[in-house]
Design an enzyme around this catalytic site. Structure first.
Site, PDB file in Angstrom:
ATOM      1  N   GLU A  83       0.822  -1.215   0.000  1.00  0.00           N
ATOM      2  CA  GLU A  83       0.000   0.000   0.000  1.00  0.00           C
ATOM      3  C   GLU A  83       0.856   1.265   0.000  1.00  0.00           C
ATOM      4  OE1 GLU A  83      -3.321  -0.070   2.709  1.00  0.00           O
ATOM      5  OE2 GLU A  83      -3.690   2.068   2.442  1.00  0.00           O
ATOM      6  N   LYS A 261      -8.012  -0.324  11.124  1.00  0.00           N
ATOM      7  CA  LYS A 261      -7.375  -0.759   9.876  1.00  0.00           C
ATOM      8  C   LYS A 261      -6.124   0.090   9.633  1.00  0.00           C
ATOM      9  CE  LYS A 261      -6.520  -1.285   5.322  1.00  0.00           C
ATOM     10  NZ  LYS A 261      -5.555  -0.519   4.504  1.00  0.00           N
ATOM     11  N   ASP A 277       3.439 -14.174  12.175  1.00  0.00           N
ATOM     12  CA  ASP A 277       2.125 -14.640  11.722  1.00  0.00           C
ATOM     13  C   ASP A 277       1.141 -13.467  11.752  1.00  0.00           C
ATOM     14  OD1 ASP A 277      -0.442 -15.763  11.588  1.00  0.00           O
ATOM     15  OD2 ASP A 277       0.163 -17.588  12.629  1.00  0.00           O
ATOM     16  N   HIS A 375      -2.587  10.590  -0.111  1.00  0.00           N
ATOM     17  CA  HIS A 375      -2.611   9.178  -0.472  1.00  0.00           C
ATOM     18  C   HIS A 375      -2.602   9.003  -1.984  1.00  0.00           C
ATOM     19  CE1 HIS A 375      -3.448   4.996   0.446  1.00  0.00           C
ATOM     20  NE2 HIS A 375      -4.301   4.989  -0.548  1.00  0.00           N
TER      21      HIS A 375
HETATM   22  P1  NAD Z   1       8.221 -23.242  17.441  1.00  0.00           P
HETATM   23  O1  NAD Z   1       7.605 -24.402  18.122  1.00  0.00           O
HETATM   24  O2  NAD Z   1       8.844 -23.460  16.106  1.00  0.00           O
HETATM   25  O3  NAD Z   1       9.289 -22.556  18.391  1.00  0.00           O
HETATM   26  C1  NAD Z   1       9.094 -22.428  19.758  1.00  0.00           C
HETATM   27  C2  NAD Z   1      10.092 -23.291  20.484  1.00  0.00           C
HETATM   28  O4  NAD Z   1      11.401 -22.767  20.306  1.00  0.00           O
HETATM   29  C3  NAD Z   1       9.871 -23.304  21.988  1.00  0.00           C
HETATM   30  O5  NAD Z   1       8.892 -24.254  22.306  1.00  0.00           O
HETATM   31  C4  NAD Z   1      11.253 -23.643  22.519  1.00  0.00           C
HETATM   32  O6  NAD Z   1      11.423 -25.025  22.647  1.00  0.00           O
HETATM   33  C5  NAD Z   1      12.200 -23.164  21.414  1.00  0.00           C
HETATM   34  N1  NAD Z   1      13.027 -21.992  21.808  1.00  0.00           N
HETATM   35  C6  NAD Z   1      14.343 -21.819  21.550  1.00  0.00           C
HETATM   36  N2  NAD Z   1      14.768 -20.645  21.993  1.00  0.00           N
HETATM   37  C7  NAD Z   1      13.733 -20.020  22.585  1.00  0.00           C
HETATM   38  C8  NAD Z   1      13.563 -18.765  23.240  1.00  0.00           C
HETATM   39  N3  NAD Z   1      14.570 -17.886  23.387  1.00  0.00           N
HETATM   40  N4  NAD Z   1      12.328 -18.425  23.685  1.00  0.00           N
HETATM   41  C9  NAD Z   1      11.291 -19.286  23.528  1.00  0.00           C
HETATM   42  N5  NAD Z   1      11.406 -20.499  22.931  1.00  0.00           N
HETATM   43  C10 NAD Z   1      12.614 -20.880  22.461  1.00  0.00           C
HETATM   44  O7  NAD Z   1       7.199 -22.045  17.206  1.00  0.00           O
HETATM   45  P2  NAD Z   1       6.099 -21.329  18.104  1.00  0.00           P
HETATM   46  O8  NAD Z   1       6.579 -19.951  18.354  1.00  0.00           O
HETATM   47  O9  NAD Z   1       5.692 -22.158  19.281  1.00  0.00           O
HETATM   48  O10 NAD Z   1       4.859 -21.307  17.089  1.00  0.00           O
HETATM   49  C11 NAD Z   1       4.819 -20.360  16.050  1.00  0.00           C
HETATM   50  C12 NAD Z   1       4.228 -20.952  14.805  1.00  0.00           C
HETATM   51  O11 NAD Z   1       2.948 -21.550  15.083  1.00  0.00           O
HETATM   52  C13 NAD Z   1       3.959 -19.888  13.778  1.00  0.00           C
HETATM   53  O12 NAD Z   1       4.465 -20.354  12.536  1.00  0.00           O
HETATM   54  C14 NAD Z   1       2.430 -19.827  13.724  1.00  0.00           C
HETATM   55  O13 NAD Z   1       2.008 -19.422  12.453  1.00  0.00           O
HETATM   56  C15 NAD Z   1       2.063 -21.239  14.034  1.00  0.00           C
HETATM   57  N6  NAD Z   1       0.689 -21.550  14.503  1.00  0.00           N
HETATM   58  C16 NAD Z   1      -0.224 -20.576  14.816  1.00  0.00           C
HETATM   59  C17 NAD Z   1      -1.482 -20.934  15.269  1.00  0.00           C
HETATM   60  C18 NAD Z   1      -2.453 -19.847  15.643  1.00  0.00           C
HETATM   61  O14 NAD Z   1      -2.059 -18.684  15.745  1.00  0.00           O
HETATM   62  N7  NAD Z   1      -3.734 -20.143  15.903  1.00  0.00           N
HETATM   63  C19 NAD Z   1      -1.817 -22.279  15.411  1.00  0.00           C
HETATM   64  C20 NAD Z   1      -0.853 -23.252  15.109  1.00  0.00           C
HETATM   65  C21 NAD Z   1       0.410 -22.883  14.664  1.00  0.00           C
END
Ligand code: NAD
Length: 424
Positions: A83, A261, A277, A375
Protein backbone atom coordinates in the site's frame (compact mmCIF):
# COMPACT_ATOMS: atom_id res chain seq x y z
CA UNK A 1 27.85 1.25 16.91
CA UNK A 2 24.99 3.58 18.01
CA UNK A 3 21.95 3.43 15.78
CA UNK A 4 20.60 6.50 14.01
CA UNK A 5 17.11 6.35 12.54
CA UNK A 6 17.07 9.99 11.44
CA UNK A 7 18.16 9.57 7.83
CA UNK A 8 17.12 12.65 5.94
CA UNK A 9 16.25 12.44 2.25
CA UNK A 10 16.25 8.64 2.13
CA UNK A 11 13.64 8.79 -0.60
CA UNK A 12 15.99 10.77 -2.88
CA UNK A 13 18.32 7.76 -3.23
CA UNK A 14 18.15 4.59 -5.30
CA UNK A 15 17.07 1.37 -3.56
CA UNK A 16 20.70 0.14 -3.54
CA UNK A 17 21.96 3.36 -1.98
CA UNK A 18 19.14 3.25 0.57
CA UNK A 19 20.14 -0.26 1.62
CA UNK A 20 23.67 0.98 2.38
CA UNK A 21 22.32 4.03 4.22
CA UNK A 22 19.95 2.04 6.43
CA UNK A 23 22.66 -0.54 7.19
CA UNK A 24 24.89 2.32 8.30
CA UNK A 25 22.04 3.82 10.35
CA UNK A 26 21.38 0.44 11.97
CA UNK A 27 25.08 -0.02 12.71
CA UNK A 28 25.27 -3.33 10.83
CA UNK A 29 27.11 -4.60 7.76
CA UNK A 30 25.20 -4.17 4.47
CA UNK A 31 25.63 -7.95 3.87
CA UNK A 32 23.26 -8.62 6.78
CA UNK A 33 20.54 -7.03 4.64
CA UNK A 34 21.42 -8.81 1.39
CA UNK A 35 18.33 -11.05 1.57
CA UNK A 36 16.13 -7.97 1.13
CA UNK A 37 17.17 -7.87 -2.53
CA UNK A 38 14.64 -9.72 -4.71
CA UNK A 39 17.25 -12.05 -6.20
CA UNK A 40 18.70 -13.00 -2.81
CA UNK A 41 15.52 -13.55 -0.78
CA UNK A 42 13.51 -16.71 -0.22
CA UNK A 43 14.55 -19.36 -2.73
CA UNK A 44 12.07 -21.81 -4.19
CA UNK A 45 13.82 -24.61 -2.30
CA UNK A 46 13.40 -22.73 1.00
CA UNK A 47 9.77 -21.94 0.17
CA UNK A 48 9.21 -25.62 -0.53
CA UNK A 49 10.08 -26.36 3.10
CA UNK A 50 7.69 -23.75 4.46
CA UNK A 51 4.32 -24.72 2.94
CA UNK A 52 2.79 -27.38 0.68
CA UNK A 53 2.45 -27.63 -3.11
CA UNK A 54 4.84 -24.71 -3.63
CA UNK A 55 4.94 -23.32 -7.15
CA UNK A 56 6.46 -19.88 -6.52
CA UNK A 57 6.87 -16.93 -4.19
CA UNK A 58 5.16 -13.52 -4.23
CA UNK A 59 7.18 -10.35 -3.84
CA UNK A 60 5.98 -7.51 -1.60
CA UNK A 61 7.91 -4.23 -1.37
CA UNK A 62 9.84 -3.65 1.85
CA UNK A 63 10.26 0.00 2.82
CA UNK A 64 12.12 1.33 5.83
CA UNK A 65 10.41 3.71 8.26
CA UNK A 66 12.80 6.33 9.62
CA UNK A 67 12.81 8.63 12.67
CA UNK A 68 11.67 6.08 15.26
CA UNK A 69 12.98 6.34 18.79
CA UNK A 70 11.52 3.58 20.96
CA UNK A 71 12.29 3.43 24.68
CA UNK A 72 15.30 5.65 24.07
CA UNK A 73 16.72 3.54 21.21
CA UNK A 74 16.73 4.61 17.57
CA UNK A 75 15.24 1.95 15.32
CA UNK A 76 14.93 1.68 11.54
CA UNK A 77 11.77 -0.30 10.91
CA UNK A 78 11.27 -2.67 7.95
CA UNK A 79 7.71 -2.60 6.63
CA UNK A 80 6.40 -5.10 4.05
CA UNK A 81 3.36 -3.64 2.35
CA UNK A 82 1.89 -3.14 -1.09
CA UNK A 83 0.00 0.00 0.00
CA UNK A 84 1.45 3.37 -1.03
CA UNK A 85 2.04 6.10 1.58
CA UNK A 86 2.15 3.73 4.60
CA UNK A 87 5.95 3.88 5.07
CA UNK A 88 6.13 7.65 4.46
CA UNK A 89 3.26 8.28 6.88
CA UNK A 90 4.84 6.22 9.67
CA UNK A 91 8.18 8.01 9.20
CA UNK A 92 6.52 11.39 9.27
CA UNK A 93 4.56 10.64 12.45
CA UNK A 94 7.73 9.30 14.11
CA UNK A 95 9.46 12.60 13.25
CA UNK A 96 6.65 14.52 14.98
CA UNK A 97 6.98 12.28 18.08
CA UNK A 98 10.76 12.40 18.09
CA UNK A 99 11.06 15.94 19.42
CA UNK A 100 9.31 14.78 22.62
CA UNK A 101 11.44 11.64 23.06
CA UNK A 102 9.65 9.27 20.68
CA UNK A 103 7.72 6.22 21.84
CA UNK A 104 7.58 4.72 25.34
CA UNK A 105 6.33 1.19 25.76
CA UNK A 106 5.47 -1.38 28.41
CA UNK A 107 4.42 -5.01 28.34
CA UNK A 108 2.19 -7.31 30.35
CA UNK A 109 4.68 -10.16 29.76
CA UNK A 110 5.09 -12.98 27.26
CA UNK A 111 2.28 -15.25 28.37
CA UNK A 112 0.19 -17.16 25.84
CA UNK A 113 -2.88 -19.19 26.75
CA UNK A 114 -3.88 -22.64 25.49
CA UNK A 115 -7.48 -23.80 25.90
CA UNK A 116 -8.53 -27.35 26.70
CA UNK A 117 -12.22 -28.00 26.19
CA UNK A 118 -13.89 -30.50 28.53
CA UNK A 119 -17.21 -31.97 27.38
CA UNK A 120 -19.87 -33.98 29.21
CA UNK A 121 -18.65 -33.31 32.76
CA UNK A 122 -21.47 -34.51 35.02
CA UNK A 123 -20.40 -32.17 37.81
CA UNK A 124 -18.84 -29.15 36.03
CA UNK A 125 -18.32 -27.07 39.18
CA UNK A 126 -16.64 -29.89 41.07
CA UNK A 127 -14.63 -30.83 37.96
CA UNK A 128 -13.37 -27.25 37.82
CA UNK A 129 -12.11 -27.43 41.39
CA UNK A 130 -10.53 -30.88 40.89
CA UNK A 131 -8.55 -29.51 37.92
CA UNK A 132 -7.45 -26.47 39.96
CA UNK A 133 -6.35 -28.77 42.82
CA UNK A 134 -4.08 -30.56 40.31
CA UNK A 135 -2.50 -27.28 39.18
CA UNK A 136 1.08 -28.11 40.19
CA UNK A 137 0.97 -31.61 38.74
CA UNK A 138 -0.41 -30.28 35.42
CA UNK A 139 2.16 -27.47 35.19
CA UNK A 140 4.99 -29.94 35.83
CA UNK A 141 3.61 -32.27 33.17
CA UNK A 142 3.43 -29.41 30.68
CA UNK A 143 6.95 -28.22 31.46
CA UNK A 144 8.43 -31.69 30.93
CA UNK A 145 7.45 -31.28 27.29
CA UNK A 146 9.59 -28.24 26.57
CA UNK A 147 12.89 -28.27 28.47
CA UNK A 148 14.32 -25.78 25.96
CA UNK A 149 11.65 -23.21 26.73
CA UNK A 150 12.15 -23.82 30.45
CA UNK A 151 15.92 -23.38 30.03
CA UNK A 152 15.26 -19.93 28.53
CA UNK A 153 13.27 -18.98 31.63
CA UNK A 154 9.83 -19.74 30.16
CA UNK A 155 7.31 -22.49 30.71
CA UNK A 156 3.83 -23.22 32.02
CA UNK A 157 2.96 -20.75 34.79
CA UNK A 158 -0.67 -21.11 35.80
CA UNK A 159 -4.03 -22.69 35.17
CA UNK A 160 -7.50 -21.29 35.36
CA UNK A 161 -10.79 -22.96 34.63
CA UNK A 162 -14.01 -21.45 33.29
CA UNK A 163 -17.53 -22.84 33.22
CA UNK A 164 -19.07 -22.03 29.87
CA UNK A 165 -22.79 -22.38 29.15
CA UNK A 166 -23.21 -23.23 25.44
CA UNK A 167 -26.13 -24.23 23.22
CA UNK A 168 -25.03 -27.88 23.47
CA UNK A 169 -24.75 -27.85 27.24
CA UNK A 170 -22.29 -26.73 29.88
CA UNK A 171 -18.62 -27.03 28.99
CA UNK A 172 -15.60 -26.66 31.23
CA UNK A 173 -12.69 -24.75 29.68
CA UNK A 174 -9.19 -25.03 31.10
CA UNK A 175 -6.72 -22.24 30.34
CA UNK A 176 -3.02 -23.09 30.51
CA UNK A 177 -0.86 -19.96 30.83
CA UNK A 178 2.61 -20.34 29.36
CA UNK A 179 5.47 -17.87 29.35
CA UNK A 180 6.77 -18.35 25.80
CA UNK A 181 9.69 -15.88 26.03
CA UNK A 182 10.99 -15.10 22.54
CA UNK A 183 8.68 -17.46 20.64
CA UNK A 184 5.32 -16.60 19.11
CA UNK A 185 4.34 -19.64 21.08
CA UNK A 186 1.49 -21.34 19.21
CA UNK A 187 3.28 -24.63 18.67
CA UNK A 188 4.81 -24.54 22.11
CA UNK A 189 1.49 -24.13 23.94
CA UNK A 190 -0.46 -26.43 21.63
CA UNK A 191 2.02 -29.23 22.35
CA UNK A 192 1.62 -28.67 26.09
CA UNK A 193 -2.18 -28.57 25.86
CA UNK A 194 -2.28 -31.84 23.94
CA UNK A 195 0.05 -33.46 26.45
CA UNK A 196 -1.93 -32.54 29.58
CA UNK A 197 -5.39 -33.12 28.07
CA UNK A 198 -5.58 -36.89 28.87
CA UNK A 199 -4.78 -36.23 32.54
CA UNK A 200 -7.35 -33.40 32.61
CA UNK A 201 -9.97 -35.76 31.13
CA UNK A 202 -9.14 -38.26 33.86
CA UNK A 203 -9.45 -35.64 36.61
CA UNK A 204 -12.69 -34.27 35.17
CA UNK A 205 -14.11 -37.77 34.74
CA UNK A 206 -15.14 -37.00 31.16
CA UNK A 207 -13.55 -36.26 27.76
CA UNK A 208 -11.62 -33.38 26.20
CA UNK A 209 -12.08 -32.12 22.66
CA UNK A 210 -10.22 -29.02 21.40
CA UNK A 211 -6.70 -28.34 22.68
CA UNK A 212 -5.31 -25.20 21.10
CA UNK A 213 -4.08 -21.70 21.90
CA UNK A 214 -6.36 -18.71 21.93
CA UNK A 215 -5.35 -15.88 19.64
CA UNK A 216 -7.02 -13.53 22.10
CA UNK A 217 -3.58 -13.03 23.60
CA UNK A 218 -4.68 -10.76 26.42
CA UNK A 219 -1.81 -11.79 28.69
CA UNK A 220 0.63 -10.61 26.04
CA UNK A 221 -0.25 -6.96 25.78
CA UNK A 222 2.10 -4.29 24.50
CA UNK A 223 1.36 -0.63 25.22
CA UNK A 224 2.92 2.37 23.51
CA UNK A 225 2.50 6.09 24.01
CA UNK A 226 3.98 9.17 22.38
CA UNK A 227 3.61 12.92 22.50
CA UNK A 228 3.12 14.47 19.07
CA UNK A 229 4.20 18.08 18.89
CA UNK A 230 1.29 20.49 18.36
CA UNK A 231 3.25 22.91 16.17
CA UNK A 232 4.64 20.17 13.94
CA UNK A 233 1.14 18.72 13.63
CA UNK A 234 -0.17 22.05 12.35
CA UNK A 235 -1.43 23.83 15.46
CA UNK A 236 -4.05 23.69 18.17
CA UNK A 237 -6.99 23.22 15.81
CA UNK A 238 -5.40 20.11 14.27
CA UNK A 239 -4.81 18.73 17.78
CA UNK A 240 -8.44 19.36 18.74
CA UNK A 241 -9.68 17.80 15.50
CA UNK A 242 -7.56 14.65 15.98
CA UNK A 243 -8.97 14.34 19.51
CA UNK A 244 -12.48 14.62 18.06
CA UNK A 245 -11.66 12.03 15.38
CA UNK A 246 -10.33 9.68 18.06
CA UNK A 247 -13.45 10.14 20.19
CA UNK A 248 -15.55 9.19 17.15
CA UNK A 249 -13.59 5.93 16.78
CA UNK A 250 -13.87 5.17 20.50
CA UNK A 251 -17.65 5.60 20.35
CA UNK A 252 -18.59 4.09 16.97
CA UNK A 253 -17.75 0.59 15.67
CA UNK A 254 -18.17 1.70 12.04
CA UNK A 255 -15.44 4.29 12.48
CA UNK A 256 -13.41 2.06 14.82
CA UNK A 257 -13.04 -0.61 12.10
CA UNK A 258 -11.35 1.88 9.76
CA UNK A 259 -9.39 3.55 12.56
CA UNK A 260 -8.02 0.13 13.52
CA UNK A 261 -7.38 -0.76 9.88
CA UNK A 262 -5.05 2.24 9.80
CA UNK A 263 -3.26 0.86 12.87
CA UNK A 264 -2.99 -2.55 11.22
CA UNK A 265 -1.42 -0.94 8.12
CA UNK A 266 1.60 -0.38 10.35
CA UNK A 267 1.38 -3.44 12.57
CA UNK A 268 0.87 -6.01 9.81
CA UNK A 269 3.67 -4.51 7.69
CA UNK A 270 6.25 -5.00 10.46
CA UNK A 271 4.84 -8.39 11.47
CA UNK A 272 5.19 -9.58 7.86
CA UNK A 273 8.65 -8.04 7.36
CA UNK A 274 9.92 -9.98 10.38
CA UNK A 275 8.39 -13.31 9.26
CA UNK A 276 5.71 -13.39 11.94
CA UNK A 277 2.13 -14.64 11.72
CA UNK A 278 0.00 -11.74 10.46
CA UNK A 279 -3.30 -13.60 10.95
CA UNK A 280 -2.54 -14.43 14.57
CA UNK A 281 -1.74 -10.79 15.35
CA UNK A 282 -4.80 -9.51 13.48
CA UNK A 283 -7.12 -11.97 15.26
CA UNK A 284 -5.59 -10.87 18.57
CA UNK A 285 -5.91 -7.15 17.88
CA UNK A 286 -9.53 -7.30 16.69
CA UNK A 287 -10.60 -9.51 19.58
CA UNK A 288 -8.94 -7.01 21.93
CA UNK A 289 -10.79 -4.15 20.22
CA UNK A 290 -14.04 -5.95 21.12
CA UNK A 291 -13.06 -6.79 24.70
CA UNK A 292 -15.73 -4.59 26.27
CA UNK A 293 -18.41 -6.41 24.29
CA UNK A 294 -18.51 -3.63 21.71
CA UNK A 295 -15.91 -3.21 18.97
CA UNK A 296 -13.92 -0.01 19.64
CA UNK A 297 -10.70 1.83 18.81
CA UNK A 298 -7.39 0.25 19.86
CA UNK A 299 -5.90 3.71 20.48
CA UNK A 300 -6.81 7.05 22.00
CA UNK A 301 -5.65 10.61 21.37
CA UNK A 302 -5.87 13.34 23.99
CA UNK A 303 -4.49 16.84 24.43
CA UNK A 304 -1.85 16.96 27.16
CA UNK A 305 -1.23 19.73 29.70
CA UNK A 306 1.18 21.50 27.29
CA UNK A 307 -1.30 21.51 24.42
CA UNK A 308 0.46 18.71 22.53
CA UNK A 309 -1.26 15.57 21.32
CA UNK A 310 -0.67 12.42 23.33
CA UNK A 311 -1.42 9.08 21.69
CA UNK A 312 -1.80 5.74 23.46
CA UNK A 313 -2.28 2.23 22.12
CA UNK A 314 -2.71 -1.20 23.72
CA UNK A 315 -2.54 -4.34 21.59
CA UNK A 316 -1.93 -8.05 22.10
CA UNK A 317 1.14 -8.96 20.03
CA UNK A 318 1.99 -12.64 19.72
CA UNK A 319 5.27 -12.29 17.85
CA UNK A 320 8.59 -14.03 18.17
CA UNK A 321 12.18 -14.20 17.05
CA UNK A 322 12.47 -18.01 17.14
CA UNK A 323 10.24 -20.64 15.59
CA UNK A 324 7.76 -20.45 12.73
CA UNK A 325 9.07 -18.70 9.62
CA UNK A 326 11.07 -16.16 11.61
CA UNK A 327 14.29 -18.17 11.46
CA UNK A 328 13.58 -20.03 8.23
CA UNK A 329 12.97 -16.99 6.03
CA UNK A 330 16.17 -15.15 5.03
CA UNK A 331 14.39 -11.85 4.35
CA UNK A 332 12.70 -11.99 7.77
CA UNK A 333 16.13 -12.44 9.31
CA UNK A 334 17.36 -9.37 7.45
CA UNK A 335 14.31 -7.44 8.71
CA UNK A 336 15.08 -8.40 12.31
CA UNK A 337 18.76 -7.48 11.84
CA UNK A 338 17.79 -4.05 10.52
CA UNK A 339 15.41 -3.42 13.40
CA UNK A 340 18.12 -4.53 15.82
CA UNK A 341 15.77 -6.17 18.34
CA UNK A 342 17.04 -8.95 20.58
CA UNK A 343 13.86 -10.06 22.32
CA UNK A 344 10.27 -10.70 21.27
CA UNK A 345 9.29 -7.95 23.69
CA UNK A 346 11.49 -5.40 21.89
CA UNK A 347 10.01 -6.52 18.59
CA UNK A 348 6.48 -6.07 19.98
CA UNK A 349 7.42 -2.62 21.29
CA UNK A 350 8.49 -1.57 17.78
CA UNK A 351 5.33 -3.02 16.23
CA UNK A 352 3.00 -1.23 18.67
CA UNK A 353 4.90 2.04 18.15
CA UNK A 354 4.56 1.79 14.38
CA UNK A 355 0.83 1.03 14.81
CA UNK A 356 0.41 4.21 16.84
CA UNK A 357 2.48 6.28 14.40
CA UNK A 358 0.47 4.98 11.45
CA UNK A 359 -2.76 5.76 13.24
CA UNK A 360 -1.68 9.30 14.06
CA UNK A 361 -0.69 9.92 10.46
CA UNK A 362 -4.04 8.72 9.14
CA UNK A 363 -6.05 10.69 11.73
CA UNK A 364 -4.05 13.83 11.00
CA UNK A 365 -4.46 13.48 7.23
CA UNK A 366 -8.20 12.88 7.64
CA UNK A 367 -8.74 15.68 10.12
CA UNK A 368 -6.48 18.21 8.42
CA UNK A 369 -6.87 17.76 4.69
CA UNK A 370 -8.80 14.58 3.84
CA UNK A 371 -6.91 11.40 3.05
CA UNK A 372 -7.11 11.53 -0.72
CA UNK A 373 -4.63 14.28 -1.52
CA UNK A 374 -1.58 12.75 0.10
CA UNK A 375 -2.61 9.18 -0.47
CA UNK A 376 -3.56 9.60 -4.11
CA UNK A 377 -0.34 11.42 -4.92
CA UNK A 378 1.56 8.29 -3.97
CA UNK A 379 -1.13 6.07 -5.38
CA UNK A 380 -0.63 7.80 -8.74
CA UNK A 381 2.62 5.88 -9.21
CA UNK A 382 0.77 2.58 -8.83
CA UNK A 383 -1.89 3.80 -11.27
CA UNK A 384 0.83 4.80 -13.76
CA UNK A 385 2.38 1.33 -13.47
CA UNK A 386 -1.04 -0.32 -13.93
CA UNK A 387 -1.49 1.73 -17.11
CA UNK A 388 1.67 0.11 -18.49
CA UNK A 389 4.26 2.81 -17.74
CA UNK A 390 7.83 1.50 -17.50
CA UNK A 391 10.07 2.29 -14.54
CA UNK A 392 11.45 5.27 -16.53
CA UNK A 393 7.99 6.56 -17.45
CA UNK A 394 6.21 6.20 -14.09
CA UNK A 395 7.46 9.49 -12.62
CA UNK A 396 6.33 11.63 -15.56
CA UNK A 397 2.94 9.93 -15.91
CA UNK A 398 2.26 10.12 -12.15
CA UNK A 399 3.22 13.79 -12.00
CA UNK A 400 0.90 14.65 -14.88
CA UNK A 401 -2.18 12.75 -13.62
CA UNK A 402 -1.71 14.34 -10.18
CA UNK A 403 -1.34 17.84 -11.66
CA UNK A 404 -4.49 17.31 -13.72
CA UNK A 405 -6.27 15.79 -10.67
CA UNK A 406 -7.34 12.79 -12.75
CA UNK A 407 -5.69 9.86 -10.98
CA UNK A 408 -7.31 7.10 -13.00
CA UNK A 409 -5.91 4.28 -15.12
CA UNK A 410 -7.72 5.33 -18.33
CA UNK A 411 -6.30 8.81 -18.05
CA UNK A 412 -2.85 7.47 -17.21
CA UNK A 413 -3.00 5.43 -20.45
CA UNK A 414 -3.87 8.59 -22.43
CA UNK A 415 -0.97 10.47 -20.84
CA UNK A 416 1.36 7.56 -21.52
CA UNK A 417 0.33 7.39 -25.20
CA UNK A 418 0.89 11.13 -25.50
CA UNK A 419 4.27 10.89 -23.79
CA UNK A 420 5.40 8.07 -26.07
CA UNK A 421 4.14 9.89 -29.17
CA UNK A 422 6.13 13.02 -28.31
CA UNK A 423 9.31 11.13 -27.47
CA UNK A 424 9.07 8.88 -30.59
P1 NAD B 1 8.22 -23.24 17.44
O1 NAD B 1 7.60 -24.40 18.12
O2 NAD B 1 8.84 -23.46 16.11
O3 NAD B 1 9.29 -22.56 18.39
C1 NAD B 1 9.09 -22.43 19.76
C2 NAD B 1 10.09 -23.29 20.48
O4 NAD B 1 11.40 -22.77 20.31
C3 NAD B 1 9.87 -23.30 21.99
O5 NAD B 1 8.89 -24.25 22.31
C4 NAD B 1 11.25 -23.64 22.52
O6 NAD B 1 11.42 -25.03 22.65
C5 NAD B 1 12.20 -23.16 21.41
N1 NAD B 1 13.03 -21.99 21.81
C6 NAD B 1 14.34 -21.82 21.55
N2 NAD B 1 14.77 -20.65 21.99
C7 NAD B 1 13.73 -20.02 22.59
C8 NAD B 1 13.56 -18.77 23.24
N3 NAD B 1 14.57 -17.89 23.39
N4 NAD B 1 12.33 -18.42 23.68
C9 NAD B 1 11.29 -19.29 23.53
N5 NAD B 1 11.41 -20.50 22.93
C10 NAD B 1 12.61 -20.88 22.46
O7 NAD B 1 7.20 -22.04 17.21
P2 NAD B 1 6.10 -21.33 18.10
O8 NAD B 1 6.58 -19.95 18.35
O9 NAD B 1 5.69 -22.16 19.28
O10 NAD B 1 4.86 -21.31 17.09
C11 NAD B 1 4.82 -20.36 16.05
C12 NAD B 1 4.23 -20.95 14.80
O11 NAD B 1 2.95 -21.55 15.08
C13 NAD B 1 3.96 -19.89 13.78
O12 NAD B 1 4.46 -20.35 12.54
C14 NAD B 1 2.43 -19.83 13.72
O13 NAD B 1 2.01 -19.42 12.45
C15 NAD B 1 2.06 -21.24 14.03
N6 NAD B 1 0.69 -21.55 14.50
C16 NAD B 1 -0.22 -20.58 14.82
C17 NAD B 1 -1.48 -20.93 15.27
C18 NAD B 1 -2.45 -19.85 15.64
O14 NAD B 1 -2.06 -18.68 15.75
N7 NAD B 1 -3.73 -20.14 15.90
C19 NAD B 1 -1.82 -22.28 15.41
C20 NAD B 1 -0.85 -23.25 15.11
C21 NAD B 1 0.41 -22.88 14.66
Amino acid sequence: MPRNSRIQGLRDHTPDERLDLVAEGAGIAAEALAALRPDAGLSIAQADHLVENVVGVIAVPVGVATNFTIDGEDRLVPMATEEPSVVAAASNAARIARVHGGFRTSSSGDVMIAQIQILDAVDPHAARLRVLEARDELLALANELDPILVSFGGGARDIDVRILPTRVGTQVIVHLHVDVRDAMGANAVNTMAEAIAPRIAEIAGSRTLLRILTNKADQRITRARAVFDADLLGGAQVVADIVAASAFAEADPYRAATHNKGIMNGITAVVLATGNDTRAVEAGCHSHAARSGRYAALSQFEQDADGNLVGTIEVPLAVGLVGGATKAHPTAQAGVALLGVETARELAAAIASVGLAQNLAACRALAAEGIQRGHMTLHARTIAASAGATVDEIGAVAARIVADRRIRVEYAREVLDELRATSA
